[in-house]
Design an enzyme around this catalytic site. Sequence first.
Site, mmCIF file in Angstrom:
data_model
loop_
_atom_site.group_PDB
_atom_site.id
_atom_site.type_symbol
_atom_site.label_atom_id
_atom_site.label_comp_id
_atom_site.label_asym_id
_atom_site.label_seq_id
_atom_site.Cartn_x
_atom_site.Cartn_y
_atom_site.Cartn_z
ATOM 1 N N TYR A 63 39.050 46.420 43.770
ATOM 2 C CA TYR A 63 40.079 45.681 44.499
ATOM 3 C C TYR A 63 40.200 46.269 45.900
ATOM 4 C CZ TYR A 63 41.488 44.063 39.826
ATOM 5 O OH TYR A 63 41.504 43.527 38.552
ATOM 6 N N SER A 210 45.900 37.321 34.406
ATOM 7 C CA SER A 210 46.107 35.953 34.910
ATOM 8 C C SER A 210 46.893 35.098 33.913
ATOM 9 C CB SER A 210 44.767 35.285 35.250
ATOM 10 O OG SER A 210 44.116 35.961 36.291
ATOM 11 N N PRO A 211 48.028 35.601 33.400
ATOM 12 C CA PRO A 211 48.787 34.821 32.416
ATOM 13 C C PRO A 211 49.444 33.585 33.013
ATOM 14 C CG PRO A 211 50.047 36.741 33.085
ATOM 15 C CD PRO A 211 48.685 36.887 33.702
ATOM 16 N N LEU A 217 49.971 27.834 37.197
ATOM 17 C CA LEU A 217 51.053 27.473 36.279
ATOM 18 C C LEU A 217 52.430 27.782 36.865
ATOM 19 C CD1 LEU A 217 49.399 28.684 32.960
ATOM 20 C CD2 LEU A 217 49.764 26.313 33.664
ATOM 21 N N GLY A 220 51.398 24.952 40.715
ATOM 22 C CA GLY A 220 50.716 23.672 40.565
ATOM 23 C C GLY A 220 49.742 23.357 41.678
#
Length: 346
Positions: A63, A210-211, A217, A220
């Site tokens: 990262y 990435s839940p 989510l 949108g």
Amino acid sequence: MAEACRVRRMKLGSQGLEVSAQGLGCMALSARYGAPKPETDAIALLHHAINSGVTFFDTSDMYGPETNELLLGKALKDGVKEKVELATKFGFFIVEGEISEVRGDPEYVRAACEASLKRLDIACIDLYYQHRIDTRVPIEITMRELKKLVEEGKIKYIGLSEASASTIRRAHAVHPITAVQIEWSLWSRDAEEDIIPICRELGIGIVAYSPLGRGFLAAGPKLAENLENDDFRKTLPRFQQENVDHNKILFEKVSAMAEKKGCTPAQLALAWVHHQGDDVCPIPGTTKIENLNQNIRALSVKLTPEEISELDSLAKPESVKGERYMASMSTFKNSNTPPLSSWKAT
């Protein structure tokens, strides 16, 4: 309405690691999702997370590359490190700032660990993941070196990320795996077939990255429309316009259900992950304190069995169009390694 709540603690895996029931993915503070955030703002967010009870931080040497670990090293000085559970990862060999290859050979495993320890300015890494699996090296060889690092006190617990069920089983036979990190959300459920069952069979904790579907989510289609040019998500199949037009239907259905529930779409999606089991720890990432606070409140969203069933039915495989990654990217689906008998050390 989702209420403010205390972040509970949970056991991750079977080896004794205890973490906050919701973690913090730190990647976006430094890389991949547009320009890095100002250091003072990033450190303020990290400290706010700790003060709010979110103490399980997730980073990686790729990262930035490397700058995210350096940031955490600065943020966790002066005794702050004692308040957190810190996970980092190795596996991507970086040349001139770009991913050159995936490596899991013993020499690289050790060198990567020692470099991460230096950047993080710590003596021991709480949870050390193989970020991606080197399919040229038997997993047993990689695990043997990781086991040595545990014995030397340089890492406490071992994890795998994006590993197949057979790779997980072989690795666990060498040294107990504490956690497997996998993408798991309402729009990424392919791990449920093999990965989740093998983790539960072996007593391995599940860390859901990435839940929130990389933010989709939560925001949108407008998220996809407003991505910066250097945002990694612009390259992902699911964020291409022809797929966004299809995928927005899932977001709209989740949004409608969230409105009835009195919470945000992000909180509903995150609550669904939290309800998958006491062995699951989602690690949503954010760069904004307000979003962090909203994510924590997802812990107070209680779903009935009927609501979980409704969300399950909304999030069928056909509900999402486009692969998770580009075809060239390593995932658990192409992570099997050669048999141990094939290994000849060079």
